[in-house]
Design a protein around this motif. Structure first.
Motif, mmCIF file in Angstrom:
data_model
loop_
_atom_site.group_PDB
_atom_site.id
_atom_site.type_symbol
_atom_site.label_atom_id
_atom_site.label_comp_id
_atom_site.label_asym_id
_atom_site.label_seq_id
_atom_site.Cartn_x
_atom_site.Cartn_y
_atom_site.Cartn_z
ATOM 1 N N CYS A 49 0.795 -1.247 0.000
ATOM 2 C CA CYS A 49 0.000 0.000 0.000
ATOM 3 C C CYS A 49 0.818 1.282 0.000
ATOM 4 C CB CYS A 49 -0.875 0.019 1.256
ATOM 5 S SG CYS A 49 0.117 0.168 2.777
ATOM 6 N N SER A 50 2.145 1.181 0.104
ATOM 7 C CA SER A 50 2.893 2.380 0.499
ATOM 8 C C SER A 50 3.558 3.145 -0.631
ATOM 9 C CB SER A 50 3.952 1.968 1.530
ATOM 10 O OG SER A 50 4.717 0.885 1.039
ATOM 11 N N ASN A 51 3.641 2.549 -1.809
ATOM 12 C CA ASN A 51 4.295 3.208 -2.939
ATOM 13 C C ASN A 51 3.541 2.889 -4.217
ATOM 14 O OD1 ASN A 51 6.791 4.291 -1.773
ATOM 15 N ND2 ASN A 51 7.376 2.164 -1.455
ATOM 16 N N GLY A 52 3.893 3.624 -5.268
ATOM 17 C CA GLY A 52 3.496 3.267 -6.622
ATOM 18 C C GLY A 52 2.010 3.023 -6.794
ATOM 19 N N TYR A 53 1.695 1.929 -7.482
ATOM 20 C CA TYR A 53 0.299 1.637 -7.825
ATOM 21 C C TYR A 53 -0.543 1.283 -6.596
ATOM 22 C CZ TYR A 53 0.864 1.911 -12.892
ATOM 23 O OH TYR A 53 1.049 2.359 -14.174
ATOM 24 N N GLY A 54 0.047 0.670 -5.593
ATOM 25 C CA GLY A 54 -0.703 0.321 -4.383
ATOM 26 C C GLY A 54 -1.118 1.569 -3.615
ATOM 27 N N LEU A 55 -0.190 2.511 -3.480
ATOM 28 C CA LEU A 55 -0.494 3.767 -2.791
ATOM 29 C C LEU A 55 -1.602 4.508 -3.538
ATOM 30 C CD1 LEU A 55 0.153 5.992 -0.670
ATOM 31 C CD2 LEU A 55 1.896 6.838 -2.254
ATOM 32 N N ALA A 56 -1.495 4.546 -4.860
ATOM 33 C CA ALA A 56 -2.527 5.223 -5.662
ATOM 34 C C ALA A 56 -3.890 4.535 -5.481
ATOM 35 C CB ALA A 56 -2.119 5.241 -7.134
ATOM 36 N N SER A 57 -3.871 3.214 -5.324
ATOM 37 C CA SER A 57 -5.124 2.472 -5.115
ATOM 38 C C SER A 57 -5.748 2.852 -3.774
ATOM 39 C CB SER A 57 -4.849 0.957 -5.106
ATOM 40 O OG SER A 57 -4.155 0.578 -6.264
ATOM 41 N N ARG A 58 -4.898 3.021 -2.794
ATOM 42 C CA ARG A 58 -5.407 3.361 -1.465
ATOM 43 C C ARG A 58 -5.957 4.787 -1.461
ATOM 44 N NH1 ARG A 58 -2.243 2.652 4.349
ATOM 45 N NH2 ARG A 58 -4.180 2.294 5.476
ATOM 46 N N LEU A 70 -7.241 -0.547 4.907
ATOM 47 C CA LEU A 70 -6.223 -1.223 5.696
ATOM 48 C C LEU A 70 -5.089 -1.546 4.728
ATOM 49 C CD1 LEU A 70 -5.343 -2.664 8.319
ATOM 50 C CD2 LEU A 70 -6.682 -4.639 7.592
ATOM 51 N N GLY A 71 -3.868 -1.206 5.099
ATOM 52 C CA GLY A 71 -2.753 -1.408 4.173
ATOM 53 C C GLY A 71 -1.696 -2.332 4.755
ATOM 54 N N VAL A 72 -1.020 -3.054 3.871
ATOM 55 C CA VAL A 72 0.135 -3.867 4.285
ATOM 56 C C VAL A 72 1.333 -3.385 3.478
ATOM 57 C CG1 VAL A 72 1.071 -6.189 4.556
ATOM 58 C CG2 VAL A 72 -1.406 -5.846 4.597
ATOM 59 N N MET A 73 2.442 -3.197 4.157
ATOM 60 C CA MET A 73 3.649 -2.683 3.478
ATOM 61 C C MET A 73 4.879 -3.283 4.145
ATOM 62 S SD MET A 73 3.704 1.063 5.233
ATOM 63 C CE MET A 73 3.838 1.267 7.010
ATOM 64 N N PHE A 74 6.021 -3.078 3.494
ATOM 65 C CA PHE A 74 7.284 -3.570 4.039
ATOM 66 C C PHE A 74 8.248 -2.403 3.986
ATOM 67 C CE2 PHE A 74 10.659 -7.053 3.938
ATOM 68 C CZ PHE A 74 10.324 -7.515 5.192
ATOM 69 N N ALA A 83 16.572 8.566 8.382
ATOM 70 C CA ALA A 83 15.240 8.766 7.795
ATOM 71 C C ALA A 83 14.592 7.412 7.524
ATOM 72 C CB ALA A 83 15.361 9.562 6.500
ATOM 73 N N ALA A 84 13.271 7.416 7.487
ATOM 74 C CA ALA A 84 12.521 6.201 7.128
ATOM 75 C C ALA A 84 12.580 6.020 5.620
ATOM 76 C CB ALA A 84 11.076 6.352 7.569
ATOM 77 N N SER A 85 12.047 4.900 5.136
ATOM 78 C CA SER A 85 11.911 4.744 3.689
ATOM 79 C C SER A 85 10.710 5.576 3.227
ATOM 80 C CB SER A 85 11.742 3.266 3.325
ATOM 81 O OG SER A 85 10.669 2.706 4.029
ATOM 82 N N ALA A 86 10.687 5.866 1.930
ATOM 83 C CA ALA A 86 9.638 6.744 1.394
ATOM 84 C C ALA A 86 8.243 6.191 1.687
ATOM 85 C CB ALA A 86 9.837 6.915 -0.111
ATOM 86 N N GLY A 87 8.091 4.892 1.544
ATOM 87 C CA GLY A 87 6.779 4.276 1.757
ATOM 88 C C GLY A 87 6.264 4.494 3.173
ATOM 89 N N TRP A 88 7.178 4.557 4.105
ATOM 90 C CA TRP A 88 6.769 4.774 5.497
ATOM 91 C C TRP A 88 6.203 6.190 5.649
ATOM 92 C CZ3 TRP A 88 7.103 7.343 10.051
ATOM 93 C CH2 TRP A 88 6.681 6.640 11.192
ATOM 94 N N TYR A 89 6.929 7.171 5.067
ATOM 95 C CA TYR A 89 6.443 8.561 5.141
ATOM 96 C C TYR A 89 5.150 8.736 4.340
ATOM 97 C CZ TYR A 89 10.921 9.961 7.204
ATOM 98 O OH TYR A 89 12.008 10.095 8.027
#
Ligand code: NAD
Length: 392
Positions: A49-58, A70-74, A83-89
């Motif tokens: 859910c945190s980047n790219g197409y999944g983030l856009a879907s959310r 509800l999202g699942v990410m790594f 710093a955190a990874s981009a998906g975390w932010y």
């Protein structure tokens, strides 16, 4: 802490919290401007859910249709010194914006391939959502630990059958040169299917069905890329293409069960090529995408993740018009990319491109700008010289 981009090969190892929040904000604004007021999904699970197409879907689900998500990410969490990874932010920014709208938005930072992640998600759905009516499967992962055997499989990006030599762009050094990829072994093909194929998607859908957390009429989709002649030897006809073919098999198997039990349906949705963390790691794709952006921007048909996914949900999955299905039953969202005239122009660029004329005849500058934006860099509204707290 002052956070600047640090690029290593095809990855940026830093991410800017305010820039990532800007990226999410822009996508939310796009959806809010374009939303049509149609009935859509109400409770959505996005796996990846945190980047790219999944983030856009959310973002589309929440801000286009008012869905709880509800999202699942790594992703890598921040510390005081790193710093955190981009998906975390991205995810933090999304959650804050969704909660401000009164929407339920929670995210699990866990290995989606594991049984534990599936169990936690089910518990979360039961507690806070009841049932989900849309499940988006949008993982881009280089390896997978089989949850039952414990064995770890790695995917390979290699052609099948014979070696392939193709022009390739090193996005770090900006050098265009020929790259030869040796053919994959049978084991490498099988391992790639194990990681990027449909097995885990099926395991998710089985687990959710068994726990009775799928709503009547539930829809699930996974994402794929197919492409045409230019990328076929290294994508569609290669190890990753084999894995993606397995999604078609899984979609049929999942649909069969969902139709019988829930009146639901599983689709593979075919999306266009664009810059994400996953696609920048695939040999040859950055050069293809740079040439493609040039042509599609000139044609006025360029789209990013949010435009593609908004179209998928608003026009297709929840639209009133007929689904744009191919003969395999996949939803096609990349017609504009695959048009003959577009592919012809990209092929002309491809034939001429070299290190010297890269910037002139392709949109590599657009590619690079988009790449940095994935990590929160390059937004005018952010002061990158200012001290920022990495822990948000
Ligand atoms: P991405 O790299 O932007 O995002 C991948 C997501 O997967 C992230 O949210 C990440 O946290 C998550 N993830 C990875 N491993 C995980 C794990 N073990 N557990 C939980 N989460 C994990 O990727 P993307 O380009 O948006 O790709 C998503 C899907 O879209 C893929 O199936 C890809 O093949 C497909 N697709 C991509 C393109 C493209 O050009 N980028 C085109 C068509 C289809």
């Amino acid at each position: 802490m002052i956070i600047k981009p640090k690029v290593r090969g095809f990855i940026c190892t830093t991410a800017h919290p305010q820039g990532c929040a800007e990226n999410v904000k822009e996508q939310i604004a796009y959806v809010e401007q374009h939303k049509s007021g149609k009935e859509g999904p109400k409770n959505v699970l996005v796996i990846g859910c945190s980047n790219g197409y999944g983030l856009a879907s959310r973002i589309t689900s929440a801000f286009g249709f008012g869905a709880n998500t509800l999202g699942v990410m790594f992703e890598k969490e921040p510390t005081e010194r790193r710093a955190a990874s981009a998906g975390w932010y991205n995810t933090r920014a999304f959650e804050i914006a969704a909660q401000e709208k009164g929407l339920f938005a929670k995210s699990l930072n866990a290995d989606a391939f594991s049984n534990e992640a599936k169990e936690s998600v089910i518990a979360e759905i039961k507690e806070n959502m009841g049932q989900v009516d849309l499940v988006v499967y949008s993982l881009g992962a280089p390896r997978r630990k089989d949850p039952n055997s414990g064995e770890v499989y790695s995917s390979t990006l290699k052609p099948i059958g014979e070696a392939v030599t193709r022009k390739n762009l090193n996005t770090d050094t900006r050098v265009v040169s020929d790259l030869t990829l040796e053919p994959a072994s049978e084991e490498e093909i099988a391992n790639t299917v194990k990681v990027m194929g449909g097995e885990d998607w099926e395991m998710w859908m089985d687990a959710l069905a068994q726990a009775d957390v799928l709503a009547p009429g539930v829809i699930t989709t996974s994402y794929t890329y197919i492409g045409r002649e230019l990328t076929w030897p290294i994508y569609g006809g290669a190890t990753i293409g084999k894995a993606k073919e397995d999604l078609d098999r899984a979609a049929k198997a999942i649909s069969k069960k969902l139709e019988a039990e829930k009146g639901g349906k599983a689709y593979v949705s075919v999306l266009k090529a664009l810059v994400t963390q996953s696609s920048s790691a695939i040999p040859v794709m950055p050069l293809y995408i740079s040439a493609l952006y040039k042509v599609m921007k000139e044609n006025g048909t360029h789209e990013g993740c949010i435009e593609q996914i908004f179209g998928l949900l608003d026009d297709q999955l929840y639209g009133q018009s007929e689904l744009n299905l191919d003969d395999v039953g996949r939803i096609r969202m990349e017609d504009n990319e695959l048009k003959d005239d577009v592919q012809q122009k990209v092929a002309e660029i491809w034939a001429q491109v070299n290190t010297e004329n890269l910037d002139e005849i392709t949109d590599f500058s657009g590619y690079q700008a988009e790449f940095f934006r994935l990590f929160g860099f390059g937004f005018d509204s952010v002061d990158y010289d200012a001290d920022v707290d990495p822990v948000v």
